[in-house]
Design a protein around this motif. Sequence first.
Motif, mmCIF file in Angstrom:
data_model
loop_
_atom_site.group_PDB
_atom_site.id
_atom_site.type_symbol
_atom_site.label_atom_id
_atom_site.label_comp_id
_atom_site.label_asym_id
_atom_site.label_seq_id
_atom_site.Cartn_x
_atom_site.Cartn_y
_atom_site.Cartn_z
ATOM 1 N N LYS A 1 0.825 -1.206 0.000
ATOM 2 C CA LYS A 1 0.000 0.000 0.000
ATOM 3 C C LYS A 1 0.866 1.264 0.000
ATOM 4 O O LYS A 1 0.501 2.271 -0.608
ATOM 5 C CB LYS A 1 -0.962 0.002 1.194
ATOM 6 N N MET A 2 2.016 1.203 0.665
ATOM 7 C CA MET A 2 2.928 2.340 0.672
ATOM 8 C C MET A 2 3.456 2.578 -0.744
ATOM 9 O O MET A 2 3.515 3.724 -1.210
ATOM 10 C CB MET A 2 4.075 2.060 1.643
ATOM 11 N N THR B 1 0.799 6.579 -6.900
ATOM 12 C CA THR B 1 -0.334 7.487 -7.104
ATOM 13 C C THR B 1 0.114 8.938 -7.017
ATOM 14 O O THR B 1 -0.265 9.768 -7.863
ATOM 15 C CB THR B 1 -1.446 7.205 -6.067
ATOM 16 N N ARG B 2 0.923 9.258 -6.012
ATOM 17 C CA ARG B 2 1.425 10.628 -5.869
ATOM 18 C C ARG B 2 2.249 11.017 -7.092
ATOM 19 O O ARG B 2 2.120 12.126 -7.628
ATOM 20 C CB ARG B 2 2.273 10.765 -4.602
ATOM 21 N N ASP C 1 -4.681 1.442 5.174
ATOM 22 C CA ASP C 1 -5.052 0.866 3.879
ATOM 23 C C ASP C 1 -4.884 -0.653 3.904
ATOM 24 O O ASP C 1 -5.719 -1.395 3.379
ATOM 25 C CB ASP C 1 -4.195 1.442 2.748
ATOM 26 N N ALA D 1 -0.761 4.079 5.230
ATOM 27 C CA ALA D 1 -0.540 2.822 4.502
ATOM 28 C C ALA D 1 -0.974 1.637 5.366
ATOM 29 O O ALA D 1 -1.549 0.667 4.853
ATOM 30 C CB ALA D 1 0.924 2.687 4.107
ATOM 31 N N ASP E 1 1.938 1.732 -3.487
ATOM 32 C CA ASP E 1 0.797 2.256 -4.247
ATOM 33 C C ASP E 1 0.631 3.752 -4.012
ATOM 34 O O ASP E 1 0.336 4.503 -4.943
ATOM 35 C CB ASP E 1 -0.501 1.546 -3.850
ATOM 36 N N ARG E 2 0.821 4.197 -2.776
ATOM 37 C CA ARG E 2 0.686 5.615 -2.453
ATOM 38 C C ARG E 2 1.743 6.450 -3.182
ATOM 39 O O ARG E 2 1.441 7.533 -3.692
ATOM 40 C CB ARG E 2 0.776 5.851 -0.943
ATOM 41 N N TYR E 3 2.974 5.961 -3.216
ATOM 42 C CA TYR E 3 4.032 6.679 -3.928
ATOM 43 C C TYR E 3 3.741 6.743 -5.428
ATOM 44 O O TYR E 3 3.934 7.781 -6.063
ATOM 45 C CB TYR E 3 5.399 6.025 -3.698
#
Length: 195
Positions: free
Chosen positions: A38-39, A45-46, A164, A161, A41-43
């Motif tokens: 999830k971490m 997405t950003r 999530d 994260a 995925d966050r990077y």
Amino acid sequence: MELDSPREDASVEPAVTLEGQLREIYARAAYTHKTHEKMADRYVTRYKHIKTAEIILSAVATSSLLLAVLGDSHVGTIVGAALSTVLLGFALYFKEASLGEQAQKHSDVASKLWGVRESLLSLLVDMKDGRPIQEIRAARDQLNNLLEEIYKAAPRTNSAAYLDAQKALKASEELFFTDEELDRMLPKQLRTKRS
């Protein structure tokens, strides 16, 4: 006075406690694996959002500067210069943040944890199938050492994260399949419900 004698189920107790420990290790590895996914995925997405904003700002800045050159507009020059400054800020941020690199680090950790998680699951299955306790303990110790090395090298995650991951594991059950889903994925010979 009679001394306390060992419990009759003492031979079962170590297996029960070992299984409990393996289940705990499995759960922690599963959560950490999913948190790193999830971490990452966050990077990603950003990174995508900033790149999209960068493209839009570049298009608007270029258009306003072209209008300024062709139409000799003072406003177009000011808008183009302001947007170019914002784009410079994005470029500096990307240079320092290395979002793609950070996402890859988390993906790498998640991949390693996935392997350990699957090994722990196999160990639990082996235990149920009667594999000797000493072999299970030896395998557990190796996996603990491997987990320690992975955790030492892992980049930090954040609470967002983790939340999530918690949602993915508890609500969406991302690690699990229903019997029907498994049957659809497996060859007919391995299905529980023959159709």
